[in-house]
Design a protein around this motif. Structure first.
Motif, mmCIF file in Angstrom:
data_model
loop_
_atom_site.group_PDB
_atom_site.id
_atom_site.type_symbol
_atom_site.label_atom_id
_atom_site.label_comp_id
_atom_site.label_asym_id
_atom_site.label_seq_id
_atom_site.Cartn_x
_atom_site.Cartn_y
_atom_site.Cartn_z
ATOM 1 N N SER A 149 0.814 -1.220 0.000
ATOM 2 C CA SER A 149 0.000 0.000 0.000
ATOM 3 C C SER A 149 0.844 1.265 0.000
ATOM 4 C CB SER A 149 -0.953 0.003 1.202
ATOM 5 O OG SER A 149 -0.224 -0.066 2.421
ATOM 6 N N LEU A 202 -1.511 2.434 -3.543
ATOM 7 C CA LEU A 202 -2.770 2.732 -2.862
ATOM 8 C C LEU A 202 -3.693 3.532 -3.772
ATOM 9 C CD1 LEU A 202 -4.450 2.564 -0.292
ATOM 10 C CD2 LEU A 202 -3.316 4.658 0.504
ATOM 11 N N SER A 245 -5.080 1.188 -6.540
ATOM 12 C CA SER A 245 -6.063 0.204 -6.081
ATOM 13 C C SER A 245 -7.334 0.866 -5.569
ATOM 14 C CB SER A 245 -5.459 -0.660 -4.960
ATOM 15 O OG SER A 245 -5.114 0.125 -3.835
ATOM 16 N N SER A 246 -7.259 2.126 -5.169
ATOM 17 C CA SER A 246 -8.421 2.811 -4.613
ATOM 18 C C SER A 246 -9.228 3.548 -5.675
ATOM 19 C CB SER A 246 -7.977 3.814 -3.542
ATOM 20 O OG SER A 246 -7.285 3.179 -2.498
#
Length: 487
Positions: A160, A165, A168-169
């Protein structure tokens, strides 16, 4: 003595628990009615469950029988229970039987004629709202303290970073699931003898989600499904909610009753068989190679698929027989996950299917969840690749072996008889008493147990009970158990 506005009651004896106390705000009748009403609302008393008899309830709570009758009358007035002549008071069904159930032929098993109660919600709600701080014998999971580790947070931190991060977010993940995790899972499955390509693997929100995807893809309402009995309470409830006709297949030490399966195949043309081959829940049985071969022959002969739920693979004995391995994923669909062994709230599961089914199964996944959380999937892949998951599972198995030894001795000392050889996470024991009635008394002691009726397609009185070896090594529970069984 305690006195209420509407009845007179004797003081409870030394064994009465969670005593009701008259207050200015509520009579004893109202308090007792509210106690049962709360359990019905929370589904700790499932539809169809029988309330204690008036005499039993009065004795348990140290009340006059007339107070219990008045409390049951209040529940009747609220529409929460119904009185059945010469049988007692029962929690009302919340939905009528389906027309298909009412029209089922008389020769069909009881599970075809009557919807299975959604009593699995009892255990599920207990997972989220435990009765207290005590270890819960009826739970289907390992205690949280057993699962604590430093490597899981480290894996999340590793995957992350700021760039990862954001990616993936702010974007949907891969439809079939994180590609790295699927490659890692394929390698792990190879070690079990299951040849699977990453393109055959679809990640899911836990193993239950995987089972649901298979059901929604391959079945339509009214289809017949064979399920092992005793079996996982959630699976009975889930299939019933989807409108399937449940065909319970007795499960023995070597596997399902093959004669019963053959009769079902001739009479009902089932579309699916759901099986837990390894460390079956609740018995702990493992499938024999001979039984596995015969089931696969039936599937070929009668054109049905097999869903093999391998939820307990991480604590299973080496070289356990799996139908998916013998079949090579031709008629089998393999399902597993990591909630039981690693991180319940990560909700990472997966299914492995024959190539010709993957696109259909993926469509069903996309319609329900679009994708699955890639960040946690990447973290899981790291835990597997680094060997941390394997070492963690080894520690859990060692700890569970010790807990099982202690629990078995305590259960036998309390008068229980093991119906199946103790193995895995669960024990299947005969208590000698009606465990559904016992479950209600245990709730007064802040213990949630899993009565045998929960593990059958059609509710029936049972003296059996499933225990969790990790949470029944406490002598205090068995002391309460002995007292209630003897009273």
């Amino acid at each position: 003595m305690f006195h209420s506005k509407d009845s007179r009651d004797t003081a409870p004896d030394a064994t009465a628990v969670a005593a009701l106390t008259r207050t200015a705000a509520q009579t004893l009748t109202e308090q007792l009615a509210e106690r049962f009403a709360a359990r019905i609302r929370d589904r700790l008393l499932a539809p169809g469950a029988r309330l204690p008899s008036v005499r039993q309830c009065a004795a348990q709570h140290g009340l006059n029988p007339s107070t219990v009758v008045a409390a049951y009358d209040l529940l009747l007035a609220q529409g929460l229970v119904e009185a059945r002549p010469h049988r007692g008071f029962f929690v009302r069904e919340r939905a009528p039987l389906r027309d298909a159930d009412a029209a089922a032929p008389a020769a069909a098993p009881a599970a075809l004629r009557r919807a299975a109660p959604l009593s699995a919600a009892t255990l599920i709600r207990g997972m989220f709202h435990p009765s207290g701080s005590l270890p819960q014998p009826g739970m289907g999971v390992l205690p949280p303290e057993w699962l604590e580790s430093s490597f899981m947070p480290a894996a999340v931190r590793k995957v992350s970073g700021q760039k990862a991060l954001a990616e993936s977010s702010l974007r949907y993940g891969e439809p079939m699931g994180d590609g790295h995790l699927r490659r890692v899972l394929a390698a792990r499955l190879q070690s079990l003898g299951l040849p699977a390509d990453p393109t055959q693997i679809i990640t899911t929100v836990g193993a239950t989600h995987a089972l649901d995807i298979v059901s929604r893809t391959l079945l339509k309402p009214g289809d017949a499904v064979m399920v092992e009995e005793p079996g996982w309470a959630v699976e009975f409830a889930r299939l019933d909610a989807l409108g399937m006709r449940i065909l319970p297949v007795p499960r023995g030490p070597a596997g399902p009753d093959l004669a019963v399966m053959a009769r079902y195949c001739e009479a009902h043309a089932p579309k699916l068989f759901v099986s837990v081959s390894v460390l079956h829940n609740p018995t702990g049985y493992c499938l024999s190679p001979a039984s596995a071969h015969r089931v696969l022959q039936l599937a070929q002969q009668h054109d049905f698929h097999i869903v093999e739920d391998d939820t307990y693979s991480h604590i299973a004995p080496e070289h356990a027989t799996r139908m998916s391995v013998l079949d090579g994923l031709r008629r089998t669909i393999y399902v597993s996950g990591f909630a039981k062994i690693l991180a319940p709230n990560w909700r990472v599961g997966y299914l492995v299917a024959p190539p010709e089914l993957t696109e259909r199964l993926l469509d069903t996944k996309l319609l329900a969840t679009l994708t699955t959380p890639s960040l946690l999937e990447r973290a899981l892949a790291h835990c597997i690749e680094s060997g941390q998951l394997r070492r963690h599972a080894e520690r859990i198995r060692t700890r569970l072996d010790a807990a099982r030894s202690r629990s078995v001795k305590l259960a036998q000392a309390a008068g229980c008889r093991f119906v199946a050889e103790p193995s895995g996470l669960f024990g299947w024991v005969d208590t000698g008493v009606d465990t559904e009635a016992l479950a209600q008394r245990m709730l007064d002691e802040d213990y949630l147990i899993a009565p045998g009726a929960l593990f059958h397609a059609a509710r029936a009185p049972s003296t059996l009970m499933r225990i969790n070896f990790a949470t029944t090594q406490d002598a205090a529970f068995w002391k309460v158990f002995r007292r209630l069984v003897a009273s």
